[in-house]
Design a protein around this motif. Structure first.
Motif, mmCIF file in Angstrom:
data_model
loop_
_atom_site.group_PDB
_atom_site.id
_atom_site.type_symbol
_atom_site.label_atom_id
_atom_site.label_comp_id
_atom_site.label_asym_id
_atom_site.label_seq_id
_atom_site.Cartn_x
_atom_site.Cartn_y
_atom_site.Cartn_z
ATOM 1 N N UNK A 1 178.474 -36.171 15.839
ATOM 2 C CA UNK A 1 179.621 -35.913 16.718
ATOM 3 C C UNK A 1 179.587 -34.451 17.141
ATOM 4 N N UNK A 2 179.707 -34.229 18.441
ATOM 5 C CA UNK A 2 179.760 -32.879 19.001
ATOM 6 C C UNK A 2 181.040 -32.732 19.810
ATOM 7 N N UNK A 3 181.820 -31.711 19.520
ATOM 8 C CA UNK A 3 183.057 -31.443 20.249
ATOM 9 C C UNK A 3 183.008 -30.022 20.788
ATOM 10 N N UNK A 4 183.202 -29.870 22.092
ATOM 11 C CA UNK A 4 183.145 -28.550 22.715
ATOM 12 C C UNK A 4 184.459 -28.249 23.433
ATOM 13 N N UNK A 5 185.051 -27.113 23.107
ATOM 14 C CA UNK A 5 186.239 -26.607 23.791
ATOM 15 C C UNK A 5 185.807 -25.423 24.634
ATOM 16 N N UNK A 6 186.057 -25.511 25.945
ATOM 17 C CA UNK A 6 185.472 -24.574 26.895
ATOM 18 C C UNK A 6 186.562 -23.939 27.748
ATOM 19 N N UNK B 1 176.185 -37.089 9.896
ATOM 20 C CA UNK B 1 176.067 -37.812 8.637
ATOM 21 C C UNK B 1 174.932 -38.810 8.752
ATOM 22 N N UNK B 2 174.294 -39.113 7.634
ATOM 23 C CA UNK B 2 173.140 -40.003 7.650
ATOM 24 C C UNK B 2 173.263 -41.075 6.582
ATOM 25 N N UNK C 1 176.561 -39.663 19.117
ATOM 26 C CA UNK C 1 175.218 -40.241 19.204
ATOM 27 C C UNK C 1 174.869 -40.900 17.881
ATOM 28 N N UNK C 2 174.249 -42.063 17.982
ATOM 29 C CA UNK C 2 173.743 -42.771 16.807
ATOM 30 C C UNK C 2 172.239 -42.927 16.990
ATOM 31 N N UNK C 3 171.475 -42.372 16.040
ATOM 32 C CA UNK C 3 170.009 -42.398 16.123
ATOM 33 C C UNK C 3 169.428 -43.163 14.945
ATOM 34 N N UNK D 1 165.762 -45.614 18.336
ATOM 35 C CA UNK D 1 166.835 -46.084 19.207
ATOM 36 C C UNK D 1 167.971 -45.078 19.160
ATOM 37 N N UNK D 2 168.533 -44.805 20.332
ATOM 38 C CA UNK D 2 169.710 -43.936 20.384
ATOM 39 C C UNK D 2 170.784 -44.589 21.246
#
Length: 667
Positions: free
Chosen positions: A376-381, A401-402, A357-359, A332-333
């Motif tokens: 968590x993914x953070x993108x500065x563009x 983290x898991x 995202x939580x998997x 599940x995601x």
């Protein structure tokens, strides 16, 4: 160049373009809405700062391609692992970085598989594809998700969206059949439910017994055999609601379902291709995307997705205690993404993207702690266009983290939290003001987290694994000609690249059992070249041709390895593809060919493990008939017309010559 220097160079470049002086004039005012529709250009990749290749849905249908994998094989720099047959698993790797480094996007949101880390692209239907594109690095849309920016390569699948008037609807019925019991009916329905709302429904069914013939060779002896346990039966359906708001915003919602049951064909060794392995797959996802301009300089994109995947593997064999082995996995995601874009001037765009995202994995495999991962993914563009130069840069911050629900029961240690900064920088420059001649270069750092299988599967999993790091460097030149007489265009690209992969995750033998470890290092050098052209012969007759060629040297550089300096398994030095379409008022003819040079199934580059090169040719004939207000398309495709026997994966013979016929009615 070390990490600090790379970050400093990127920051300086972004700052220079942020504060440069531009003499552009911005004019504001209101104009009436104008809707323009046209087929997408096949030449847009030459303007990008990164290599992008694309195929339109119309081109795919004209060539008679059977699945997504067949289309991807025609793109430079791609390597598709195909286990043969209609139902065989198919995964894609770009520039030999591994399938886990390649993101697959479906209508703007990535498809996930945290357990295995790779996507079987064979499950996606070609019938409703509007555009298929492959980008080295992230895609070209600055408002894309942080997951896209974090990928080393992106395969984007965009479904077809017709333009309808209010109250109109369209129905498409199709029936396809062919060799080895293939039967594939499908139905598509579009409806303009209101002035600003469109609904679509897609459903298809496919079955095949997959018992194709092949020649089995053992030394000087050979025999004619048929492939066993290669059958498949699958269902696919999806529904879309596409709505536009009065303030310019849009909301697209999709529900998708896929189910299949198939045989898992075994390897053919010493006259034994018997296999009783079966695999069941189910995948459901619900995704939605909201986009709008919230001010003249600001725009917002919010996306959310829920995915449930289920698969069951079953093997019947006397070696098991009860005569059968069964494994059931459930994933599940829960995924959400927000991207905020800002365009302070006509030459500068910036964006901030945040994904969470939580998997969760639940499995019947003994010893698994049923992990849950939060990422968590953070993108500065930043993207700047100044004069003839375009420059793009981004920095992606990853935190994962898991937690383990049954860690004490199985005495498994929780992995350390993972944090990583990954910078990227690319640019293109137009060499001549009046010619579409560009040079471009890129550098990109990415990594892939260990999969749940890498960490926890049976006794080979290793919770101390570090992420696998990849550094991409590339430079190239692109050119697009002006129309010259009957020649509509010629588009050429050539790119050289160097990839460095460290902390490669590999299975390594220990005292008693194999163990996943960070042991490998690989260096990949290559050149990708593409060509496209369209020529008008006489009125109503034209030729469209596209080609790709890849030279690649991918070496094992693991210190102390017995195969140091050897070409990596399943990596041909030369591969390529060619497609030609002859368009006439009477019949359209499509020809395509793909091929690979010799390669090796093992890291030992010896004759024992060598796979011979091959070239596969296909031919397609199609014609459209106008039946009142309806359109009927008939198509006949012959795949592998020379009946060439070859293997992409050793001991897994690919199908020989096959015939597919289809009829499509648009009402």
């Amino acid at each position: 160049m070390n990490k600090k220097k790379r970050y400093a160079v990127m920051a300086a470049a972004i700052c220079v373009f942020m504060y440069a002086d531009a003499n552009d004039t911005i004019r504001t005012g209101r104009i009436d809405e104008v809707v323009v529709t046209a087929e997408r250009s096949r030449k847009t990749n030459i303007f990008e700062t990164i290599p992008v290749q694309s195929l339109s849905g119309n081109d795919i249908r004209q060539l008679g391609l059977q699945n997504i994998a067949d289309a991807v094989k025609r793109m430079a720099g791609t390597n598709v692992k195909d286990y043969g047959g209609i139902g065989g698993m198919k995964t894609v790797s770009v520039r030999n970085l591994g399938a886990q480094h390649t993101a697959v996007s479906y209508d703007g949101i990535t498809v996930s598989n945290t357990q295995a880390g790779q996507i079987d692209i064979g499950r996606f239907s070609l019938d409703n594809v509007g555009m298929l594109s492959m980008a080295i690095g992230q895609g070209s849309d600055i408002m894309q998700t942080a997951r896209h920016y974090a990928s080393a390569a992106l395969l984007a699948i965009e479904t077809e969206r017709p333009v309808l008037d209010k109250g109109d609807s369209r129905l498409r019925l199709a029936l396809k059949g062919g060799s080895w019991g293939q039967l594939n009916p499908s139905v598509r329905w579009w409806c303009q439910a209101g002035e600003n709302t469109m609904t679509t429904l897609d459903a298809d069914y496919m079955r095949a017994d997959g018992r194709y013939p092949f020649v089995l060779r053992n030394g000087k002896e050979k025999s004619n055999e048929k492939r066993n346990n290669s059958d498949i039966e699958q269902w696919h359906g999806e529904a879309n609601v596409l709505h536009k708001f009065g303030d310019g915003g849009s909301l697209d919602t999709k529900a998708y379902f896929y189910h299949s049951q198939r045989g898992v064909p075994g390897s053919v060794v010493l006259y034994n291709d018997n296999s009783k392995e079966r695999l069941w797959d189910e995948n459901f996802f619900l995704q939605t995307a909201y986009k709008r301009h919230i001010a003249r300089q600001w725009k917002l994109a919010i996306r959310a997705k829920y995915t449930h995947s289920w698969n069951k593997y079953e093997d019947t064999n006397a070696k098991y205690a009860n005569g059968k082995k069964t494994e059931v996995n459930r994933q599940d995601e829960y995924y959400t993404s927000a991207t905020l874009g800002w365009k302070p001037t006509s030459w500068l765009e910036m964006a901030l993207a945040e994904d969470v995202a939580v998997n969760k994995l639940r499995t019947t495999v003994n010893g698994s702690p049923n992990p849950l991962r939060t990422t968590s993914l953070t993108a500065l563009v930043s993207k700047a266009k100044y004069g003839r130069m375009t420059i793009e840069g981004n920095i992606v911050m990853t935190y994962a983290t898991e937690s383990l629900t049954e860690s004490e029961k199985y005495a498994i240690k929780k992995p350390e939290d993972r944090k990583k900064l990954s910078p990227s920088l690319s640019f293109s420059y137009r060499l001549l003001p009046d010619e579409a001649l560009y040079v471009r270069a890129m550098t990109k750092s990415t990594f892939r987290l260990p999969t749940f299988n890498d960490l926890y599967y049976l006794q080979i999993g290793n919770t101390s694994l570090r992420p696998e790091n990849a550094h991409e460097y590339g430079a190239g030149m692109t050119w697009n000609s002006r129309p010259i007489g009957p020649l509509r265009y010629v588009a050429l690209t050539i790119d050289a690249y160097y990839n460095d992969v460290t902390d490669k995750i590999v299975a390594f033998p220990s005292t008693y059992i194999w163990k996943m470890v960070n042991f490998g290092k690989a260096e990949i050098k290559g050149i990708d070249a593409t060509m496209g052209t369209e020529v008008d012969i006489v009125k109503g007759y034209s030729i469209v041709a596209n080609g790709s060629l890849t030279w690649q040297e991918a070496k094992d550089k693991t210190e102390g390895s017995a195969t140091y300096g050897s070409q990596l398994p399943y990596t041909p030095k030369v591969s390529g593809g060619l497609s030609v379409m002859l368009l006439t008022p009477w019949v359209n003819v499509g020809y395509s060919a793909t091929g690979q040079g010799k390669r090796y199934s093992m890291a030992q580059n010896t004759r024992e493990y060598q796979l011979d090169g091959y070239m596969e040719h296909s031919l397609s004939l199609s014609r459209d008939f106008l039946l009142g207000d309806n359109m009927l398309r008939l198509q006949l495709t012959v795949n592998n017309i020379t009946d060439k026997q070859y293997e992409i994966i050793k001991y897994y013979p690919m199908p020989g010559r096959s015939v597919t016929a289809s009829a499509t009615l648009d009402i």
